[in-house]
Enzyme design. Sequence first.
Site, mmCIF file in Angstrom:
data_model
loop_
_atom_site.group_PDB
_atom_site.id
_atom_site.type_symbol
_atom_site.label_atom_id
_atom_site.label_comp_id
_atom_site.label_asym_id
_atom_site.label_seq_id
_atom_site.Cartn_x
_atom_site.Cartn_y
_atom_site.Cartn_z
ATOM 1 N N ASP A 34 -46.323 41.313 106.381
ATOM 2 C CA ASP A 34 -47.577 41.162 105.824
ATOM 3 C C ASP A 34 -48.283 42.215 106.000
ATOM 4 O O ASP A 34 -48.310 43.162 106.845
ATOM 5 C CB ASP A 34 -47.849 40.260 107.091
ATOM 6 C CG ASP A 34 -49.157 39.337 106.770
ATOM 7 O OD1 ASP A 34 -49.824 39.404 105.616
ATOM 8 O OD2 ASP A 34 -49.957 39.018 107.791
ATOM 9 N N HIS A 35 -49.274 42.678 105.098
ATOM 10 C CA HIS A 35 -50.454 43.705 104.623
ATOM 11 C C HIS A 35 -49.606 45.154 105.052
ATOM 12 O O HIS A 35 -50.191 45.803 105.895
ATOM 13 C CB HIS A 35 -51.233 43.573 106.069
ATOM 14 C CG HIS A 35 -52.304 42.230 105.700
ATOM 15 N ND1 HIS A 35 -53.105 42.418 104.359
ATOM 16 C CD2 HIS A 35 -52.489 41.247 106.236
ATOM 17 C CE1 HIS A 35 -53.772 41.239 104.556
ATOM 18 N NE2 HIS A 35 -53.356 40.353 105.428
ATOM 19 N N ASP A 75 -50.333 45.735 100.212
ATOM 20 C CA ASP A 75 -51.725 45.633 100.331
ATOM 21 C C ASP A 75 -52.340 46.852 99.870
ATOM 22 O O ASP A 75 -52.732 47.654 100.744
ATOM 23 C CB ASP A 75 -52.242 44.887 101.752
ATOM 24 C CG ASP A 75 -53.720 44.773 101.577
ATOM 25 O OD1 ASP A 75 -54.413 45.106 100.770
ATOM 26 O OD2 ASP A 75 -54.031 44.398 102.782
ATOM 27 N N GLU A 80 -52.550 42.263 96.711
ATOM 28 C CA GLU A 80 -53.841 41.471 96.842
ATOM 29 C C GLU A 80 -54.586 42.460 95.999
ATOM 30 O O GLU A 80 -54.625 43.767 95.885
ATOM 31 C CB GLU A 80 -54.125 41.732 98.355
ATOM 32 C CG GLU A 80 -55.423 41.413 98.458
ATOM 33 C CD GLU A 80 -55.697 40.958 100.037
ATOM 34 O OE1 GLU A 80 -54.872 40.816 100.875
ATOM 35 O OE2 GLU A 80 -56.899 41.274 100.648
ATOM 36 N N HIS A 93 -59.931 37.190 108.061
ATOM 37 C CA HIS A 93 -59.180 37.077 109.048
ATOM 38 C C HIS A 93 -59.804 37.078 110.380
ATOM 39 O O HIS A 93 -61.054 37.212 110.607
ATOM 40 C CB HIS A 93 -58.391 38.609 109.233
ATOM 41 C CG HIS A 93 -57.425 38.923 108.164
ATOM 42 N ND1 HIS A 93 -57.398 40.096 107.614
ATOM 43 C CD2 HIS A 93 -56.334 37.939 107.870
ATOM 44 C CE1 HIS A 93 -56.319 39.957 106.784
ATOM 45 N NE2 HIS A 93 -55.715 38.773 106.756
ATOM 46 N N GLY A 94 -58.924 36.311 111.405
ATOM 47 C CA GLY A 94 -59.969 36.162 112.921
ATOM 48 C C GLY A 94 -60.250 34.814 112.940
ATOM 49 O O GLY A 94 -60.257 33.812 112.379
ATOM 50 N N GLY A 141 -56.214 34.507 106.102
ATOM 51 C CA GLY A 141 -57.180 34.041 106.850
ATOM 52 C C GLY A 141 -57.523 32.715 106.776
ATOM 53 O O GLY A 141 -58.595 32.012 106.775
HETATM 54 N N1 PH4 Z 1 -52.850 37.534 108.296
HETATM 55 C C1 PH4 Z 1 -52.539 38.004 109.797
HETATM 56 C C2 PH4 Z 1 -52.780 39.455 109.952
HETATM 57 C C3 PH4 Z 1 -52.712 39.929 111.329
HETATM 58 O O1 PH4 Z 1 -52.478 43.387 112.346
HETATM 59 P P1 PH4 Z 1 -52.644 42.014 112.952
HETATM 60 O O2 PH4 Z 1 -50.864 41.622 113.258
HETATM 61 O O3 PH4 Z 1 -53.591 41.655 113.918
HETATM 62 O O4 PH4 Z 1 -52.660 41.220 111.409
HETATM 63 O O5 PH4 Z 1 -52.195 38.195 107.224
HETATM 64 C C4 PH4 Z 1 -53.531 36.614 108.163
HETATM 65 O O6 PH4 Z 1 -54.122 36.168 107.108
HETATM 66 C C5 PH4 Z 1 -53.784 35.390 109.181
HETATM 67 O O7 PH4 Z 1 -55.268 34.837 109.031
HETATM 68 P P2 PH4 Z 1 -55.831 34.076 110.477
HETATM 69 O O8 PH4 Z 1 -56.533 35.170 111.054
HETATM 70 O O9 PH4 Z 1 -56.835 33.076 109.704
HETATM 71 O O10 PH4 Z 1 -54.880 33.157 111.018
HETATM 72 ZN ZN ZN Z 2 -53.954 38.415 105.997
#
Ligand code: PH4
Ligand code: ZN
Length: 308
Positions: A82-83, A104, A134, A180-181, A211
């Site tokens: 992811d990312h 990304d 993305e 996110h978050g 997100g």
């Molecule tokens: N993600 C999760 C990204 C998490 O660096 P990290 O491990 O803290 O990054 O790609 C999402 O899209 C999650 O969406 P959400 O926050 O709404 O659950």
């Molecule tokens: Zn994400």
Amino acid sequence: MSLVDSKSILLEAVKGKYAVGAFNINNMEILQSVIDAAVDRRSPALIQVTEGAIEYAGMDYLVAMVKTAVLKLKIPFALHLDHGKRLEIVEACIKAGFTSVMIDGSFLPFEENVALTRKVVDLSRSRQVSVEAEIGRLMGIEDDISVDKKEASLTDPQEAKRFVEETGIDALAVAVGTSHGAYKFKSEAKLDYDRIEAIQKLTGIPLVLHGASSVDPEVVNKATKYGAELQGARGVPPESIKKAISKGICKINIDTDLRLTFTAAIRKILAIDPSIFDPRKIIGPAREAMSEIIKFKMDLFGSSGRVR
Ligand code: PH4
Ligand code: ZN
């Protein structure tokens, strides 16, 4: 069975008009909660890790756990980066056995994003690894943001079409109002559904909603009751998720909801039984609670019961 590529899972979802959850894992208990829910619901799932997760748990540990977990099951799982922001991390993941990667480059100018993404597609093709990329920037579309700023951050459908044609990616992450978050919106959730529909029509490939956590008020209240500070936390409600799926979203990223559920469960157990100090009795209930929330997501996304 072994891990499968995410493209095959997502193309089935497109055909069946449902979405598949991509759940972020950082440790054994989160992984087990995803596996347990997928088996219970007979649902495919994407298990995803970020560079942060790899730094925290270690690449070898994560990959070994995931491969061991899925081996005896007859449910399709993909292991997804992811990312990923650099070619080096993508290469390391492919070498370690990931079946899907996200590159990304959304922070780059369009042409540079295309160039980086093409390199990843070239690297992945011969290895049966799927590629997500993305364009657009993930940020909420609050009323106090100017129209110009909103337009600049959200994914432009025509640009998305060009991006997909020039890169040959398998799935596209779109910026349509989520972020996110735990603090996604100041008031009502706002997603640009027309934009999702337009991008889907022009690109024809699986679309990804990052997100997408709902930040369930009940979970927030539970965590707050036992001492968490989460004032103003707000996410994408289940009905908005359903509508986004109906417009063409078929991969849905969930991390924050697992974090909140984990935290609420652990805060509760430590508060109600101060004599506890066995980690299994502390983390165990959190694992169960996460599994329940993942089952709910699988039902909501329509992926439950898809594995015969
Ligand atoms: N993600 C999760 C990204 C998490 O660096 P990290 O491990 O803290 O990054 O790609 C999402 O899209 C999650 O969406 P959400 O926050 O709404 O659950
Ligand atoms: Zn994400």
